[in-house]
Design an enzyme around this catalytic site. Structure first.
Site, PDB file in Angstrom:
ATOM      1  N   ASP C 177       0.835  -1.206   0.000  1.00 61.38           N
ATOM      2  CA  ASP C 177       0.000   0.000   0.000  1.00 61.38           C
ATOM      3  C   ASP C 177       0.864   1.248   0.000  1.00 61.38           C
ATOM      4  O   ASP C 177       2.081   1.194   0.167  1.00 61.38           O
ATOM      5  CB  ASP C 177      -1.064  -0.043   1.089  1.00 61.38           C
ATOM      6  CG  ASP C 177      -0.542   0.288   2.464  1.00 61.38           C
ATOM      7  OD1 ASP C 177       0.679   0.542   2.591  1.00 61.38           O
ATOM      8  OD2 ASP C 177      -1.361   0.296   3.398  1.00 61.38           O
ATOM      9  N   ILE C 178       0.210   2.361  -0.280  1.00 61.67           N
ATOM     10  CA  ILE C 178       0.943   3.623  -0.435  1.00 61.67           C
ATOM     11  C   ILE C 178       1.108   4.252   0.955  1.00 61.67           C
ATOM     12  O   ILE C 178       0.133   4.371   1.700  1.00 61.67           O
ATOM     13  CB  ILE C 178       0.164   4.570  -1.382  1.00 61.67           C
ATOM     14  CG1 ILE C 178       0.005   3.878  -2.758  1.00 61.67           C
ATOM     15  CG2 ILE C 178       0.861   5.917  -1.516  1.00 61.67           C
ATOM     16  CD1 ILE C 178      -0.907   4.618  -3.716  1.00 61.67           C
ATOM     17  N   ASN C 185      -4.103  12.828   0.471  1.00 63.68           N
ATOM     18  CA  ASN C 185      -5.492  13.264   0.279  1.00 63.68           C
ATOM     19  C   ASN C 185      -5.771  14.559   1.030  1.00 63.68           C
ATOM     20  O   ASN C 185      -6.379  15.476   0.487  1.00 63.68           O
ATOM     21  CB  ASN C 185      -6.452  12.175   0.787  1.00 63.68           C
ATOM     22  CG  ASN C 185      -6.756  11.148  -0.294  1.00 63.68           C
ATOM     23  OD1 ASN C 185      -6.687  11.460  -1.481  1.00 63.68           O
ATOM     24  ND2 ASN C 185      -7.077   9.931   0.114  1.00 63.68           N
ATOM     25  N   ASP C 194      -6.542  10.211  -6.184  1.00 62.69           N
ATOM     26  CA  ASP C 194      -6.939   9.306  -7.272  1.00 62.69           C
ATOM     27  C   ASP C 194      -5.857   9.260  -8.352  1.00 62.69           C
ATOM     28  O   ASP C 194      -5.547   8.198  -8.902  1.00 62.69           O
ATOM     29  CB  ASP C 194      -8.261   9.775  -7.897  1.00 62.69           C
ATOM     30  CG  ASP C 194      -9.449   9.513  -6.981  1.00 62.69           C
ATOM     31  OD1 ASP C 194      -9.248   8.831  -5.944  1.00 62.69           O
ATOM     32  OD2 ASP C 194     -10.553   9.980  -7.276  1.00 62.69           O
ATOM     33  N   GLU C 220      -6.106   2.206  -0.686  1.00 62.96           N
ATOM     34  CA  GLU C 220      -4.789   2.405  -1.317  1.00 62.96           C
ATOM     35  C   GLU C 220      -3.973   1.126  -1.243  1.00 62.96           C
ATOM     36  O   GLU C 220      -2.767   1.141  -1.315  1.00 62.96           O
ATOM     37  CB  GLU C 220      -4.047   3.579  -0.658  1.00 62.96           C
ATOM     38  CG  GLU C 220      -3.529   3.329   0.748  1.00 62.96           C
ATOM     39  CD  GLU C 220      -4.517   3.660   1.860  1.00 62.96           C
ATOM     40  OE1 GLU C 220      -5.739   3.633   1.586  1.00 62.96           O
ATOM     41  OE2 GLU C 220      -4.074   3.932   2.986  1.00 62.96           O
TER      42      GLU C 220
END
Lengths: 213, 124, 301
Positions: C177-178, C185, C194, C220
């Site tokens: 995951d990021i 965000n 996005d 994510e």
């Protein structure tokens, strides 16, 4: 007003049972000789029910199966109604092997399921066609068929449509147990005639019996 | 000579159909039974000339009845009347000593043909 | 010409009549057009002489059944795709090499109701089949990133798992995951988030083999299935993913953003009772990677 409840006598049930017996015997013999499908069709049982009682009856009859698939096919002629073929789940795999269906495409995801489903439908189509065909032949009729449909797929016995037939009308249910000889598969075949063919059926039974007066 | 026929079938209609196909010359006696066990008992008591036997019946099925009848009288003429006309099934009852298999539904022709065979066999 | 024969020649469907020996008795214009075989040439000949590929056990079984019992037989496009190998008419759709067909067989009788022949109908369902194909495709993809969705992943994971257990083959999973995605965000807005999701997944999708599967697992979080890959090779690949993403600059509305990813790797080595456990193992590894400072790879065998 059309009469809604038909009276079917014990004699009529007896002769219908005999005709089914003969028809299924011929069907099994032809299936073995012409198509190499070896099936044992046991002695049929006849029930006369009202449309409203039908789904309850079918549910009761198949309550031994925990998982099942049902194939439905309608037949239309003077002899008219629906055929239901009830297979225990897992039968698809056996039928694929029985039909020797080619496995060339098993690579695609989901193709195996599809192959099983198609094999169920093919065997259903042939078995129903053989039994209904021989019966209508004995009764002097020619019927046509809708394509077979898998109406219940590997489900416990919950979904039997309630609105199959007009609840007030008479339905004659013919039930038989079948087994494939060389495979460990057995299931039920139900033929349910609709109300409007009952009168015709009674006439045909009488005509059939006339030969033996 | 009066002939004695025994018809064993659980369906009354089926017995009636068969009976109507049997040509009657002179005096004939018809005995009927609605299951294999009753059929076997009548068979033992009455020693019919010809027995017509259905296969699928309650109490005692036709295959078992056939075996018992042949045990009781190895020379008995027993004709299996059945809708099960798969080659395999026919071979099975013939091996058990059935005289012949009559395919259902019976017709006057098919019954006469078999009765002729019985006559020929008896004359030998 | 009778009205009926005009109808048979103009209707947009293939019509064939075969006698009891499966020799052609009738061949309508639709069949002539698509097969390139004129009626005069094929009538009287065995169907199999011109179409040997039809000579299968299944086709014969169904013909015999129709001729014996008078039932109908159906060959759906879903399994068979086609009976007659005709080129597809619609040139815009190149998904299928051959016209997709839905076919049916039925009996024909004489006055005394004896079955003397059978008919065959052929319907072109290529367009319908490609719509269905597209719908199915949409159903397996994540709308935002275009990689596979979670539902597809879970189904595929179970299938691949079974296959690899059965044949004792290597199979590995990478979960990643990021890092600090919530901060992206919050700082740059969801649209930027996005944009990053698309950028990261697009980059990684381009780095895997055709036989691998990349799916968006949740917000994510992504998951990569690697058939025929042992955990050592999967760990090397995960490290390449990490370096590539860390070296990537995302330009969103003139803002340059750099993100990193944390990765967990697990591989099949016999002791996994189910695909869920394998996935859980990769998730645990990912959790460990996060816990030990992020932007790193942890493998758990």
């Amino acid at each position: 007003m059309e009469q809604q409840v038909c009276h079917v006598t014990e004699d009529e049930k007896d002769i219908l049972q005999e005709i089914m017996n003969i028809a299924f015997g011929k069907a099994a013999a032809d299936l073995a000789e012409v198509i190499n499908i070896f099936v044992v069709l046991n002695v049929p049982r006849i029930q006369v029910l009202k449309g409203a009682e039908l789904s309850g009856y079918l549910r009761e009859e198949i309550s031994d199966f925990s998982d099942l698939s049902i194939i439905e096919q309608n037949f239309r002629g003077k002899f008219r109604g629906s055929a239901f073929l009830v297979f225990p789940s897992g039968a698809g795999k056996e039928l694929v092997a029985m039909l020797d269906a080619d496995h060339e495409e098993t690579f695609e995801s989901g193709t195996i399921d599809l192959l099983e489903k198609e094999s169920l439908m093919e065997v259903g189509n042939i078995l129903i066609g053989a039994c209904v065909g021989k019966m209508s032949e004995l009764l002097g009729d020619v019927v046509t068929y809708s394509p077979p449909k898998v109406v219940v797929e590997n489900h416990p016995n919950e979904i039997i449509p309630n609105n199959l037939f007009n609840p007030e009308y008479t339905a004659i249910v013919m039930k038989t147990l079948f087994q494939f000889d060389d495979r460990n598969i057995s299931g039920f075949l139900f033929l349910v005639t609709t109300h409007d063919s009952v009168a015709w059926l009674q006439q045909s039974l009488a005509r059939f019996l006339e030969q033996y007066e | 000579m009066a002939k004695k026929f025994l018809l064993v079938d659980d369906s009354p209609i089926s017995r009636k159909m068969l009976k109507s196909c049997i040509p009657v010359e002179g005096v004939a006696e018809f005995l009927e039974a609605g299951d294999g066990l009753k059929g076997l008992n009548v068979f033992k008591e009455a020693s019919p000339d010809i027995t017509f036997l259905d296969l699928t019946m309650p109490v005692m099925d036709g295959v078992q009845a056939l075996e018992e009848m042949k045990k009781h009288d190895p020379d008995a003429v027993i004709i299996v009347a059945t809708a099960d006309i798969q080659a395999k099934s026919i071979e099975k009852v013939m091996a058990l000593g059935a005289f012949h298999v009559l395919k259902k539904p019976p017709t006057k022709d098919s019954v006469r043909e078999i009765l002729q065979k019985v006559d020929e066999y008896r004359r030998r | 010409m009778s009205e009926l024969s005009q109808l048979f020649d103009t209707v947009n469907i293939g019509l064939v009549i075969l006698d009891r020996d499966l020799k052609v008795k009738y061949w309508n214009r639709w069949m002539e057009y698509h097969s390139g075989i004129a009626a005069e040439r094929i009538i009287g000949a065995s169907l199999f002489a011109h179409f040997p590929s039809l000579n299968t056990r299944k086709f014969l079984r169904n013909c015999k059944s129709v001729l014996t019992f008078g039932n109908f037989s159906f060959f759906s496009q879903k399994l068979h795709h086609y009976l007659f190998p005709f080129r597809s008419d619609s040139s815009f759709e190149s998904r299928f090499e051959f016209m997709q067909q839905s076919c049916a067989l039925g009996p024909l009788r004489d006055e005394s109701n004896t079955i003397t022949a059978l008919y065959l109908t052929v319907q072109d369902v290529t367009e319908l089949a490609s719509y269905e194909h597209r719908l199915l495709e949409m159903n397996m993809r994540d709308g935002l990133t275009g990689v596979y969705n979670r539902r597809f992943l879970e189904k595929r994971l179970a299938e691949e798992f079974d296959r690899h257990v059965r044949y004792a083959r290597n199979f590995s999973v990478i979960m990643f995951d990021i890092d600090f995605f919530k901060k992206v965000n919050d700082t740059h807005g969801h649209q930027c988030g996005d944009f990053i999701l698309k950028g990261v997944s697009g980059k990684i999708a381009a780095m895997i083999r055709k036989t691998d599967f990349l799916a968006r697992y949740g917000g994510e979080e992504f998951c990569c299935l690697l058939p025929e890959t042992d955990i050592a090779a999967a760990t090397v690949l995960a490290e390449r993913f990490r370096q590539t993403i860390a070296g990537m600059v995302h330009c969103y509305q003139k803002t340059e953003i750099i993100v990193t990813i944390s990765l967990g790797v697990s591989g099949l080595s016999g002791q996994f009772p189910s695909s869920d456990v394998l996935l859980k193992r990769a998730d645990d590894a990912l959790y460990a990677a996060k816990g030990s400072g992020r932007n790193r790879v942890v493998a758990l065998s």
